[in-house]
Design a protein around this motif. Sequence first.
Motif, mmCIF file in Angstrom:
data_model
loop_
_atom_site.group_PDB
_atom_site.id
_atom_site.type_symbol
_atom_site.label_atom_id
_atom_site.label_comp_id
_atom_site.label_asym_id
_atom_site.label_seq_id
_atom_site.Cartn_x
_atom_site.Cartn_y
_atom_site.Cartn_z
ATOM 1 N N PHE A 86 -46.817 39.187 75.906
ATOM 2 C CA PHE A 86 -48.015 38.545 76.441
ATOM 3 C C PHE A 86 -49.182 39.263 75.767
ATOM 4 C CE2 PHE A 86 -46.325 37.157 80.931
ATOM 5 C CZ PHE A 86 -45.486 36.228 80.310
ATOM 6 N N PHE A 118 -52.960 35.147 76.358
ATOM 7 C CA PHE A 118 -53.707 35.010 77.607
ATOM 8 C C PHE A 118 -55.177 35.314 77.329
ATOM 9 C CE2 PHE A 118 -49.996 36.304 80.682
ATOM 10 C CZ PHE A 118 -49.345 35.123 80.342
ATOM 11 N N SER A 146 -57.949 36.462 78.880
ATOM 12 C CA SER A 146 -58.104 37.143 80.172
ATOM 13 C C SER A 146 -59.569 37.221 80.599
ATOM 14 C CB SER A 146 -57.491 38.543 80.086
ATOM 15 O OG SER A 146 -58.099 39.272 79.054
ATOM 16 N N ILE A 196 -56.740 32.922 81.784
ATOM 17 C CA ILE A 196 -56.351 33.503 83.070
ATOM 18 C C ILE A 196 -57.474 34.364 83.645
ATOM 19 C CG2 ILE A 196 -53.909 33.600 82.381
ATOM 20 C CD1 ILE A 196 -54.334 36.731 82.279
ATOM 21 N N SER A 227 -54.660 30.337 88.187
ATOM 22 C CA SER A 227 -54.132 30.878 86.924
ATOM 23 C C SER A 227 -52.988 31.855 87.196
ATOM 24 C CB SER A 227 -55.240 31.518 86.085
ATOM 25 O OG SER A 227 -55.684 32.723 86.648
ATOM 26 N N ILE A 267 -49.158 31.647 85.692
ATOM 27 C CA ILE A 267 -48.416 32.748 85.056
ATOM 28 C C ILE A 267 -47.055 32.901 85.738
ATOM 29 C CG2 ILE A 267 -48.387 35.236 84.585
ATOM 30 C CD1 ILE A 267 -51.501 35.068 84.620
#
Length: 323
Positions: A233, A269, A271, A298, A305, A309
Amino acid sequence: MIVDDVKINIIAGHGGNGLAVFSKTKKTLGPTGGNGGNGGNIFIEGVSDLGALRQFRYKKVCQAKNGQNGKSQLNDGHDADDLILKVPVGTVAHILENKKIVEITKIGQKELAAKGGRGGKGNYLFRSAVNTSPRQFEQGKPGESFEVRLELKMIADVGFIGLPNVGKSSLLNELTNAKSKVANYPFTTLEPNLGIYFDLILADIPGLIEGASEGKGLGTKFLRHIERTRILFHFISADSANPVLDYKTVRNELATYNPVLSEKQEYIFISKSDTVEKNIAKEIKKDFEKLDKKVMAISIIDPVSIDNIKKLLNKLILEKIAV
Ligand SMILES: Nc1nc2c(ncn2[C@@H]2O[C@H](COP(=O)(O)OP(=O)(O)OP(=O)(O)O)[C@@H](O)[C@H]2O)c(=O)[nH]1
Ligand SMILES: [Mg+2]
């Protein structure tokens, strides 16, 4: 602190000596010396405790017991007990002298690392038609001894990677019981943290920066922990000035460390997506989709979100079971 790389010396037990004695009773003057027992072997065994290498921080020499010497009246000496060194699953033992490598990948897997010395024969075993009163006996043989490097390469399923301060530890804590330290500055995480999400082991790796493969920041020494993960990830902070450049920087360091890492299944991701306008997060997502990457935005404060995941993790669990 996790101990993940130690060198120790292992010394298997010496074989006991055979004995040369004769029966004292007048009728039988034959040889009655027993054999020496075998020295203890040293085995390495896999256990679930990832901290198990800690025992070797100060205990650098591990020695199995010696075999007992042979005794009179045809009694053999006892074989010594084996010494079993418990190491975490994921440990690779490099037996340095003979370049042998032993990998421990399962709990309970037990591998011979050093063989104990054979016990010597007592004089009884030397008797023959022409040698009825043998005085010969054998000394026990020394056990094998090696220098061994124990290197822990964790077997996480998913590795969290990215620049520092992008929210890797925050997500690990959100998804699992882990209590990885979180703070708003780079290099909060100083060593890998593991979290368990049902059947998956997630590993949060300290942040990487440009030049990590030359030792900058915390370097790449922790990347060995994701050499065997199936999935990465890759976290890119939405508030970055240049998300694609961040991505390429980390990919570069991975490839320099070990090209195998660049071939792993990867999810991107975006973030901290709550820190930017929705349309900016969308733009960043598009940029990555152009690169043909699997990407999702996310935020740990957005339950939707987090749910997405979890759905992805559940899919990965099914894939893992199917493998
Ligand atoms: N607004 C917002 N802040 C976040 C989010 N995720 C993490 N943060 C904050 O970002 C900062 C860094 O988070 P960490 O989880 O420590 O980041 P890291 O990637 O583990 O950092 P290193 O260990 O230094 O590599 C902390 O102040 C977090 O509270 C998010 O989704 N939204
Ligand atoms: Mg961290």
